[in-house]
Design a protein around this motif. Structure first.
Motif, PDB file in Angstrom:
ATOM      1  N   SER A 132       0.857  -1.189   0.000  1.00  0.00           N
ATOM      2  CA  SER A 132       0.000   0.000   0.000  1.00  0.00           C
ATOM      3  C   SER A 132       0.887   1.230   0.000  1.00  0.00           C
ATOM      4  O   SER A 132       1.730   1.394   0.890  1.00  0.00           O
ATOM      5  CB  SER A 132      -0.912   0.000   1.221  1.00  0.00           C
ATOM      6  OG  SER A 132      -1.642   1.198   1.281  1.00  0.00           O
ATOM      7  N   ARG A 133       0.670   2.097  -0.938  1.00  0.00           N
ATOM      8  CA  ARG A 133       1.508   3.302  -1.021  1.00  0.00           C
ATOM      9  C   ARG A 133       1.119   4.344   0.031  1.00  0.00           C
ATOM     10  O   ARG A 133       1.899   5.223   0.338  1.00  0.00           O
ATOM     11  CB  ARG A 133       1.388   3.902  -2.423  1.00  0.00           C
ATOM     12  CG  ARG A 133       1.770   2.890  -3.484  1.00  0.00           C
ATOM     13  CD  ARG A 133       2.835   3.399  -4.368  1.00  0.00           C
ATOM     14  NE  ARG A 133       3.323   2.317  -5.222  1.00  0.00           N
ATOM     15  CZ  ARG A 133       3.573   2.461  -6.487  1.00  0.00           C
ATOM     16  NH1 ARG A 133       3.370   3.603  -7.079  1.00  0.00           N
ATOM     17  NH2 ARG A 133       4.048   1.452  -7.180  1.00  0.00           N
ATOM     18  N   GLN A 134      -0.104   4.231   0.564  1.00  0.00           N
ATOM     19  CA  GLN A 134      -0.551   5.190   1.563  1.00  0.00           C
ATOM     20  C   GLN A 134      -0.118   4.814   2.981  1.00  0.00           C
ATOM     21  O   GLN A 134      -0.046   5.665   3.855  1.00  0.00           O
ATOM     22  CB  GLN A 134      -2.092   5.323   1.549  1.00  0.00           C
ATOM     23  CG  GLN A 134      -2.632   6.099   0.370  1.00  0.00           C
ATOM     24  CD  GLN A 134      -2.654   5.301  -0.923  1.00  0.00           C
ATOM     25  OE1 GLN A 134      -2.755   4.085  -0.883  1.00  0.00           O
ATOM     26  NE2 GLN A 134      -2.545   5.982  -2.048  1.00  0.00           N
TER      27      GLN A 134
END
Length: 160
Positions: A132-134
């Motif tokens: 997940s990039r967040q």
């Protein structure tokens, strides 16, 4: 001659690609239907064999229809020999060729890819390690998950 081949070959290839993708989606849906865990428990038995055989064959067929012919030299490492494969630069659809040739191992993928229609279901059947990039802890969690799978002594498929 080139124009005529383009008029005939392009639609024919597009139809074949769509058909193979829908077949892959169908087999991936069957293999993951009612599977407990949704990525936290490895696929076993007939589910794993279905993914390894049918999706690998369909992916090879898909690339053949697109005009790619891949020849493997040497022997592919077994799960015991190499629980982790490394493919670089890991940024294109050519990674799918490597997946098909190595028996459809788990892959590391963006979490957003799992929500893509058709491709998301196929990707989910490979039991990917989601990034997940967040999430600021995502990198650490990814390394932990890859390590857990690599040390599972054959419970999980190879990771690419």
């Amino acid at each position: 001659q080139t124009v005529l081949q383009g008029i005939i070959l392009l639609p024919l290839r597009a139809i074949c690609i769509a058909f193979v993708l829908l077949l892959a989606w169908l087999f991936a849906s069957i293999a993951t239907f009612c599977h407990p865990g949704k990525g936290s428990v490895p696929l076993k038995g007939w589910r794993r064999r279905m993914i390894q055989t049918t999706l690998s064959s369909l992916t090879r067929t898909l690339f053949f229809v697109m005009g790619f012919q891949v020849k493997v030299k040497g022997k592919i490492a077994s799960l015991r020999e190499a629980p982790i494969f490394v493919a670089a630069p890991h940024s294109s659809f050519f990674d799918a060729i490597i997946s098909a040739l190595t028996g459809m191992p788990s892959i590391v993928s963006r979490a957003e890819n799992l929500s893509t229609p058709i491709f998301g279901t196929i990707l989910s059947s490979l039991q990917p390690v989601s990034v997940s990039r967040q999430d600021p802890d995502s990198r650490k969690n990814t390394v932990t998950e890859i390590t857990k799978r690599a040390l599972s002594r054959g419970q999980w498929p190879q990771v690419i």
